[in-house]
Scaffold this motif. Structure first.
Motif, short mmCIF file in Angstrom:
data_model
loop_
_atom_site.label_atom_id
_atom_site.label_comp_id
_atom_site.label_asym_id
_atom_site.label_seq_id
_atom_site.Cartn_x
_atom_site.Cartn_y
_atom_site.Cartn_z
N GLU A 130 44.02 20.08 35.64
CA GLU A 130 44.35 18.69 35.30
C GLU A 130 44.57 18.54 33.80
N ASP A 131 43.67 19.14 33.02
CA ASP A 131 43.75 19.03 31.58
C ASP A 131 45.04 19.67 31.06
N ASN A 132 45.38 20.83 31.58
CA ASN A 132 46.61 21.51 31.15
C ASN A 132 47.85 20.72 31.54
N LEU A 133 47.83 20.12 32.72
CA LEU A 133 48.97 19.33 33.16
C LEU A 133 49.16 18.11 32.27
N LEU A 134 48.07 17.43 31.94
CA LEU A 134 48.16 16.24 31.10
C LEU A 134 48.65 16.60 29.70
N ARG A 135 48.19 17.70 29.16
CA ARG A 135 48.63 18.12 27.83
C ARG A 135 50.11 18.49 27.83
N SER A 136 50.55 19.15 28.89
CA SER A 136 51.97 19.51 28.94
C SER A 136 52.85 18.26 29.05
N ILE A 137 52.40 17.26 29.80
CA ILE A 137 53.15 16.01 29.90
C ILE A 137 53.22 15.31 28.54
N ALA A 138 52.06 15.24 27.86
CA ALA A 138 52.03 14.58 26.56
C ALA A 138 52.87 15.33 25.54
N LEU A 177 47.44 7.99 25.78
CA LEU A 177 47.83 7.28 27.00
C LEU A 177 47.58 8.13 28.23
N SER A 178 47.88 9.42 28.16
CA SER A 178 47.63 10.30 29.30
C SER A 178 46.15 10.42 29.59
N ALA A 179 45.33 10.49 28.55
CA ALA A 179 43.89 10.56 28.76
C ALA A 179 43.36 9.27 29.39
N LEU A 180 43.90 8.13 28.98
CA LEU A 180 43.47 6.85 29.55
C LEU A 180 43.88 6.72 31.01
N VAL A 181 45.06 7.23 31.34
CA VAL A 181 45.48 7.22 32.74
C VAL A 181 44.56 8.11 33.57
N GLN A 196 46.54 15.36 40.50
CA GLN A 196 47.62 16.10 39.84
C GLN A 196 48.98 15.63 40.35
N HIS A 197 49.05 15.35 41.64
CA HIS A 197 50.29 14.80 42.19
C HIS A 197 50.59 13.43 41.57
N LEU A 198 49.54 12.64 41.36
CA LEU A 198 49.70 11.33 40.72
C LEU A 198 50.19 11.49 39.28
N TYR A 199 49.66 12.49 38.55
CA TYR A 199 50.07 12.68 37.16
C TYR A 199 51.55 13.07 37.06
N ARG A 200 52.04 13.81 38.04
CA ARG A 200 53.46 14.17 38.02
C ARG A 200 54.34 12.94 38.23
#
Length: 285
Positions: A130-138, A177-181, A196-200
């Motif tokens: 999850e953490d890696n996915l959020l960082r890559s999005i940001a 913003l990604s961390a708050l989501v 993770q599906h939600l983050y995508r």
């Protein structure tokens, strides 16, 4: 981008802009900025949840076995039950973030206390994913909004009375913003895989217009007289000076050649003579 999650049902009081210890003008500007960002993010997050539910229903319909179908339907049921908590949690956390713009940064020179054995724990693989996915999005949206995001950091530095904010420190930057989501998504009580599906979906539907939102935030702060003339002027590189060795031999001036030194290597008119003008040496003869 590790996020701290509060227990569900907790009544932790968050600071608000109305009660924050901020200068009057800074508070007013941040309130206007919060109104802009909260309106846009609330609308996009609600759209994200609707898309998430539609995709869960589609996954359940296309499941290969009854167990997968039941899992997707259960996630859908839980998400629908708790979806009303996500947006309010996100907005409350966003406002709390804005109240910290003038908080001093931790002193890096101070020694950091080492964790005790009781503080150590194994990092869950799903949590790391999850953490890696959020960082890559940001990181992706930081690159897309690069220059406007840098200008926004300069303006936040003025509001904070401090140096410019980088993308990771900006309360309205892609990382925060990604961390708050991620914090708000805990209210859905769904599995890490479903999150993770939600983050995508968040990446595709919410952050898709983030660069435009950054432009709008810059425009608002400029109207509020926060560095209104700030703009980016690219530095144009000057051509390198040409050395004598790079000049063709027939264009070099020959010193000491002929009477008065007015001759050139090719026997043409002296340097400085206009086209069609007789050479001074010819007139003398």
């Amino acid at each position: 981008m590790s996020a701290t999650f509060e227990p569900l049902g907790s009544s932790i009081s968050r600071p608000t802009l109305a009660t924050a210890a901020l200068p009057r003008r800074v508070r007013r500007v941040l309130e206007h900025l919060y109104a802009l960002v909260s309106d846009e993010m609330a609308r996009q997050l609600d759209h994200m949840l609707g898309e998430f539910e539609q995709q869960l229903f589609k996954l359940a319909d296309q499941a290969r076995n009854p167990a997968q179908q039941a899992a997707h339907l259960e996630t859908l049921r839980t998400a629908r039950l708790n979806r009303t908590d996500l947006v309010p949690r996100f907005l409350a956390s966003l406002e709390a973030e804005l109240t910290t713009v003038r908080d001093p940064l931790p002193n890096r020179d101070e020694p950091v206390a080492l964790p005790t054995f009781q503080d150590l724990r194994l990092l869950d693989q799903e949590e790391a994913d999850e953490d890696n996915l959020l960082r890559s999005i940001a990181s992706k949206h930081e690159a897309r909004a690069g220059l406007p995001l840098m200008l926004l950091g300069q303006r936040f530095g003025v509001l904070a009375g401090a140096p410019a904010f980088d993308a990771e420190r900006l309360p309205v930057g892609p990382y925060r913003l990604s961390a708050l989501v991620a914090q708000a998504a805990q209210a859905l009580q769904i599995s890490p895989e479903a999150r993770q599906h939600l983050y995508r979906i968040y990446d595709q539907h919410v952050m898709n217009g983030y660069a435009q939102l950054v432009e709008t935030m810059n425009a608002l702060l400029a109207r509020e007289n926060v560095l209104p003339s700030l703009s980016f002027v690219p530095i144009r590189s000057r051509p390198a000076p040409i050395s004598q060795h790079e000049i063709p031999s027939d264009r070099r001036r020959v010193d000491g050649g002929g009477a008065g030194g007015g001759a050139t290597a090719g026997g043409g008119p002296a340097v400085g003579a206009w086209p069609g003008q007789p050479d001074p040496g010819d007139e003398a003869s």
